[in-house]
Design a protein around this motif. Sequence first.
Motif, mmCIF file in Angstrom:
data_model
loop_
_atom_site.group_PDB
_atom_site.id
_atom_site.type_symbol
_atom_site.label_atom_id
_atom_site.label_comp_id
_atom_site.label_asym_id
_atom_site.label_seq_id
_atom_site.Cartn_x
_atom_site.Cartn_y
_atom_site.Cartn_z
ATOM 1 N N GLY A 40 0.830 -1.202 0.000
ATOM 2 C CA GLY A 40 0.000 0.000 0.000
ATOM 3 C C GLY A 40 0.853 1.236 0.000
ATOM 4 N N PRO A 41 0.261 2.404 0.147
ATOM 5 C CA PRO A 41 -1.171 2.603 0.431
ATOM 6 C C PRO A 41 -2.041 2.358 -0.787
ATOM 7 C CG PRO A 41 -0.095 4.709 0.131
ATOM 8 C CD PRO A 41 0.997 3.685 0.097
ATOM 9 N N ASN A 42 -3.314 2.049 -0.540
ATOM 10 C CA ASN A 42 -4.284 1.811 -1.592
ATOM 11 C C ASN A 42 -5.576 2.546 -1.287
ATOM 12 O OD1 ASN A 42 -2.931 -0.282 -3.305
ATOM 13 N ND2 ASN A 42 -2.918 -1.357 -1.341
ATOM 14 N N ILE A 43 -6.433 2.592 -2.297
ATOM 15 C CA ILE A 43 -7.805 3.067 -2.110
ATOM 16 C C ILE A 43 -8.704 1.849 -2.208
ATOM 17 C CG2 ILE A 43 -9.678 4.347 -3.197
ATOM 18 C CD1 ILE A 43 -7.726 6.480 -3.912
ATOM 19 N N TYR A 44 -9.575 1.670 -1.222
ATOM 20 C CA TYR A 44 -10.497 0.534 -1.236
ATOM 21 C C TYR A 44 -11.908 1.017 -1.500
ATOM 22 C CZ TYR A 44 -7.098 -2.878 0.234
ATOM 23 O OH TYR A 44 -6.028 -3.734 0.255
ATOM 24 N N GLU A 45 -12.578 0.308 -2.376
ATOM 25 C CA GLU A 45 -13.947 0.647 -2.762
ATOM 26 C C GLU A 45 -14.860 -0.526 -2.418
ATOM 27 O OE1 GLU A 45 -16.393 2.236 -6.667
ATOM 28 O OE2 GLU A 45 -14.526 1.155 -6.936
ATOM 29 N N LEU A 46 -15.825 -0.278 -1.563
ATOM 30 C CA LEU A 46 -16.808 -1.291 -1.202
ATOM 31 C C LEU A 46 -18.120 -0.939 -1.880
ATOM 32 C CD1 LEU A 46 -17.582 -3.782 0.522
ATOM 33 C CD2 LEU A 46 -18.270 -2.179 2.313
ATOM 34 N N ARG A 47 -18.555 -1.790 -2.807
ATOM 35 C CA ARG A 47 -19.788 -1.537 -3.558
ATOM 36 C C ARG A 47 -20.823 -2.576 -3.141
ATOM 37 N NH1 ARG A 47 -18.266 1.781 -8.044
ATOM 38 N NH2 ARG A 47 -20.163 1.277 -9.200
ATOM 39 N N SER A 48 -22.005 -2.113 -2.779
ATOM 40 C CA SER A 48 -23.063 -3.032 -2.345
ATOM 41 C C SER A 48 -24.226 -2.984 -3.318
ATOM 42 C CB SER A 48 -23.542 -2.682 -0.926
ATOM 43 O OG SER A 48 -24.113 -1.397 -0.891
ATOM 44 N N TYR A 49 -24.812 -4.149 -3.570
ATOM 45 C CA TYR A 49 -25.920 -4.303 -4.513
ATOM 46 C C TYR A 49 -27.052 -5.071 -3.837
ATOM 47 C CZ TYR A 49 -22.098 -3.435 -7.843
ATOM 48 O OH TYR A 49 -21.019 -2.914 -8.506
ATOM 49 N N HIS A 50 -28.279 -4.582 -3.994
ATOM 50 C CA HIS A 50 -29.450 -5.282 -3.480
ATOM 51 C C HIS A 50 -30.136 -5.969 -4.651
ATOM 52 C CE1 HIS A 50 -29.595 -3.553 0.677
ATOM 53 N NE2 HIS A 50 -28.746 -2.733 0.098
ATOM 54 N N LEU A 51 -30.087 -7.303 -4.670
ATOM 55 C CA LEU A 51 -30.605 -8.072 -5.785
ATOM 56 C C LEU A 51 -32.093 -8.376 -5.620
ATOM 57 C CD1 LEU A 51 -27.551 -8.419 -6.092
ATOM 58 C CD2 LEU A 51 -27.946 -10.779 -6.790
ATOM 59 N N LYS A 52 -32.754 -8.568 -6.751
ATOM 60 C CA LYS A 52 -34.132 -9.048 -6.714
ATOM 61 C C LYS A 52 -34.113 -10.502 -6.239
ATOM 62 C CE LYS A 52 -35.708 -6.115 -10.548
ATOM 63 N NZ LYS A 52 -36.279 -6.104 -11.924
ATOM 64 N N PRO A 53 -35.044 -10.904 -5.352
ATOM 65 C CA PRO A 53 -35.082 -12.297 -4.888
ATOM 66 C C PRO A 53 -35.140 -13.267 -6.070
ATOM 67 C CG PRO A 53 -36.550 -10.951 -3.562
ATOM 68 C CD PRO A 53 -36.070 -10.071 -4.690
ATOM 69 N N GLY A 54 -34.313 -14.300 -6.005
ATOM 70 C CA GLY A 54 -34.302 -15.305 -7.057
ATOM 71 C C GLY A 54 -33.270 -15.073 -8.142
ATOM 72 N N THR A 55 -32.504 -13.981 -8.068
ATOM 73 C CA THR A 55 -31.552 -13.664 -9.142
ATOM 74 C C THR A 55 -30.093 -13.863 -8.716
ATOM 75 O OG1 THR A 55 -31.474 -11.314 -8.520
ATOM 76 C CG2 THR A 55 -33.138 -11.966 -10.138
ATOM 77 N N MET A 56 -29.862 -14.432 -7.529
ATOM 78 C CA MET A 56 -28.499 -14.567 -7.043
ATOM 79 C C MET A 56 -27.663 -15.483 -7.936
ATOM 80 S SD MET A 56 -26.365 -13.563 -4.674
ATOM 81 C CE MET A 56 -27.330 -13.011 -3.264
ATOM 82 N N ILE A 57 -28.250 -16.583 -8.406
ATOM 83 C CA ILE A 57 -27.517 -17.508 -9.267
ATOM 84 C C ILE A 57 -27.142 -16.846 -10.579
ATOM 85 C CG2 ILE A 57 -27.616 -19.686 -10.530
ATOM 86 C CD1 ILE A 57 -27.339 -20.065 -7.563
ATOM 87 N N GLU A 58 -28.106 -16.101 -11.153
ATOM 88 C CA GLU A 58 -27.827 -15.408 -12.413
ATOM 89 C C GLU A 58 -26.712 -14.379 -12.226
ATOM 90 O OE1 GLU A 58 -31.320 -17.615 -12.937
ATOM 91 O OE2 GLU A 58 -30.832 -16.202 -11.346
ATOM 92 N N TRP A 59 -26.768 -13.658 -11.098
ATOM 93 C CA TRP A 59 -25.712 -12.688 -10.773
ATOM 94 C C TRP A 59 -24.358 -13.388 -10.743
ATOM 95 C CZ3 TRP A 59 -25.304 -7.432 -9.682
ATOM 96 C CH2 TRP A 59 -24.111 -7.034 -9.084
ATOM 97 N N GLY A 60 -24.306 -14.516 -10.036
ATOM 98 C CA GLY A 60 -23.058 -15.258 -9.931
ATOM 99 C C GLY A 60 -22.559 -15.742 -11.278
ATOM 100 N N ASN A 61 -23.458 -16.217 -12.128
ATOM 101 C CA ASN A 61 -23.056 -16.691 -13.457
ATOM 102 C C ASN A 61 -22.444 -15.569 -14.288
ATOM 103 O OD1 ASN A 61 -23.909 -19.293 -12.953
ATOM 104 N ND2 ASN A 61 -25.942 -18.991 -13.843
ATOM 105 N N HIS A 62 -23.065 -14.386 -14.250
ATOM 106 C CA HIS A 62 -22.543 -13.261 -15.028
ATOM 107 C C HIS A 62 -21.183 -12.810 -14.497
ATOM 108 C CE1 HIS A 62 -25.988 -12.836 -17.573
ATOM 109 N NE2 HIS A 62 -26.820 -12.577 -16.579
ATOM 110 N N TRP A 63 -21.052 -12.703 -13.166
ATOM 111 C CA TRP A 63 -19.809 -12.187 -12.604
ATOM 112 C C TRP A 63 -18.674 -13.204 -12.662
ATOM 113 C CZ3 TRP A 63 -17.507 -7.803 -11.510
ATOM 114 C CH2 TRP A 63 -18.294 -6.652 -11.502
ATOM 115 N N ALA A 64 -18.993 -14.491 -12.703
ATOM 116 C CA ALA A 64 -17.943 -15.501 -12.871
ATOM 117 C C ALA A 64 -17.232 -15.312 -14.209
ATOM 118 C CB ALA A 64 -18.551 -16.902 -12.795
#
Length: 292
Positions: free
Chosen positions: A158-182
């Motif tokens: 370091g030093p570094n800049i850290y960015e924490l990004r949070s997303y609220h997904l629609k129920p039932g879309t977690m698998i699709e999210w994971g597939n896209h981000w993989a």
Amino acid sequence: FCSVLNQVFTFSCSLISCVLRLSLSGDKVHARKDAHSNLLSKKETSSLYKIQFHNVKPDCLEAYENLEAEVQNKLHQDKDYPCEVVGSWTTWYGEQDQAVHLWRYRGGYPALTDCLVKLKNNKEYMEFRKERAKMLISRRNQLLLEFSFWNEPLPRPGPNIYELRSYHLKPGTMIEWGNHWARAIRHRQENNEAVGGFFSQIGHLYVVYHLWAYESLQSREETRNTAWLKEGWDVNVYNTGITHANPPVVFKTNRLHHHGFRRVVGVELHTSYLKCYSSHRLPSRLHFPRCY
């Protein structure tokens, strides 16, 4: 005329029934054979993460940082407690006077339970909680698991800049999210900016956290602009538009404990920038007046 209407009504019902059958049998709808946590998390580890958000009284922030640094350092180094501090931050840009802590429990829920029982019987720790409560406006936490395709948070210069990004997904879309981000994560590895990716298990559900590291705010802008030039990144952003993204938060990092993280800055989507208020070894101990 009535006969014609009856035929039209019958045909319409048949057509709707056909469309429903096609929709239910389409490629995008599949019955899940396992829990999301088993499908998306790392099989080779059983680590559980806890993220804490503490809203601190503005005039107590320095005293809070000093108190947290002292207690967290003891817990981090005590082998009797199956927990370790991955990082601690205070907000730089975003929600002000907020501290964020990320803990890891190697051993999963049994390790968390063991740690909680021991802390409850630790008189020094209970006194610390009482003292800390005087400095806080509110607090909340979540239990998280780590995405299998993301990096495990590891030491970095370091030093570094850290960015924490949070997303609220629609129920039932977690698998699709994971597939896209993989697939998409490969577009964000050239500058080693991907630190960790997590999804909630207890607390607010269907929440995803991405943690990124950059050398500076200018480096962050250049890295993100470069991603848009890579084929496939735009498709990933479009396909993950099924979520509700909070604005990012940048942290000026005061303490990042994970074996040598140094002074850093970070962002949350609810994005905010945080500041790390000490390193794992706490080479310099600052002493602030107690705040009531």
